[in-house]
Design an enzyme around this catalytic site. Structure first.
Site: not given
Ligand code: NAP
Length: 298
Positions: A53, A209, A213
């Site tokens: 990450y 996600s 995302g």
């Molecule tokens: N195992 C794997 O292969 C794998 C792959 C990918 C991810 N992961 C894990 O999963 C975690 C989460 O993934 P993700 O970041 O894709 O999750 P997510 O929660 O689906 O997406 C996060 C994104 O959504 C935005 N967001 C959240 N609430 C919002 C709202 N109310 N309005 C507008 N935008 C909003 C956030 O922006 P803001 O930051 O501005 O709030 C951020 O850019 C990662 O940190 C990682 O630990 C694991």
């Protein structure tokens, strides 16, 4: 906060804070420390990492800001990290690859512990299935790090049911979870056997996600547009926001899903924490499914 039990004795908060976006979000130093303390105050005690990450930066950023500053916080939190992805250039490689050899797993975990500022992680996951891996060797590495106390529990991520069965058959200790992409944007794993397999194993899942995302909020593709309409209607009926409904949609599943939030905005994390109170009806759950897929169930 609700807690989900993985295996016999690992409990993680049902909302887990993902640290993948920490570097891009500028979460360093005091800002990161304050955010982590606010999460702990909400009862969110679990933090998800991976060596890759932020281009190998996020674990160190967390270690510098949190555990090297306030080591006493370690006993209040659960740390999850992963192993087995090698980014281009790391070993002179031209392409990204997955590597679940014993040497790689042990090396990566030692580097993660150093960066995070801890001498153990609560859960170590094999990040992606490596088609070249010898499962006996992967299993040996996982058992070795558990025996040495460097990882308390082990699991996998992005594994299909047959891949879990295969790796588990070489292990004498349980794989306690599978971290998968699960959300209203990506419902594939509800229908391809992943959820059924987890129920059969009595294995709770971690959802990565969980908001797709963030694409649901701004995407102009047909699926995002349909989802926004239905999510907004249901959110209004419950006096909440679209993200609250998306988390609740996962929490209602009987397999027990812990959602890994990606936001580093504490108010949005609070919305995730509050979503456990929100109970969706069958009709609401299926309306969201239909909006996601673009058709009603037959
Ligand atoms: N195992 C794997 O292969 C794998 C792959 C990918 C991810 N992961 C894990 O999963 C975690 C989460 O993934 P993700 O970041 O894709 O999750 P997510 O929660 O689906 O997406 C996060 C994104 O959504 C935005 N967001 C959240 N609430 C919002 C709202 N109310 N309005 C507008 N935008 C909003 C956030 O922006 P803001 O930051 O501005 O709030 C951020 O850019 C990662 O940190 C990682 O630990 C694991």
């Amino acid at each position: 906060m609700n807690y989900v039990k993985f295996g016999d004795d690992l409990e993680l908060s049902q909302v887990i804070v993902g640290c993948m976006r920490a570097k891009d979000a500028g979460m360093e130093g005091e800002r990161m420390l304050r955010f982590v303390e606010e999460c702990l105050d909400l009862g969110i005690d679990s933090f998800d990492h991976a060596p890759v990450y932020g281009g190998y930066a996020c674990e160190k950023l967390f270690g510098d800001a949190v555990l090297r500053k306030k080591p006493e916080l370690r006993r209040k939190m659960k740390i999850v990290t992963k192993t087995g992805i090698v980014l281009p250039g790391t070993e002179g490689n031209q392409v990204i690859y997955y590597k679940s050899t014993k040497k790689e797993i042990i090396k990566e975990l030692e580097e993660s512990l150093e960066k995070l500022g801890t001498d153990y992680v609560d859960l170590l996951l094999v990040h992606r299935p490596d088609p070249l891996a010898d499962p006996a060797e992967t299993a040996d590495a996982l058992e070795t790090v558990v025996k040495e106390g460097k990882a308390l529990h082990i699991g996998v991520s992005n594994f299909m049911p047959s891949q879990i069965t295969m790796l588990q058959s070489y292990l004498s200790i349980p794989l306690v979870t599978n971290q998968m992409e699960l959300s209203v944007k990506n419902v594939d794993n509800f229908f391809n056997g992943v959820l059924d397999d987890a129920l059969t194993r009595r294995m709770p899942l971690m959802a990565w996600s969980p908001l797709g995302g963030g694409s649901v909020f701004s995407g102009e593709d047909g699926q995002s547009v349909r989802l926004r309409k239905v999510l907004a209607e249901i959110a209004q009926d419950h006096g909440t926001t679209m993200d609250g409904v998306m988390y609740a949609w996962l929490f209602v599943h009987p397999v027990r899903i812990a959602a890994i939030t990606g936001t580093m905005n504490i108010e949005r994390v609070r919305t995730a924490a509050d979503a456990r109170e929100l109970s969706l009806s069958y009709d609401e759950w299926y309306r969201i499914l239909a909006a996601s897929r673009g058709f009603d169930v037959p």
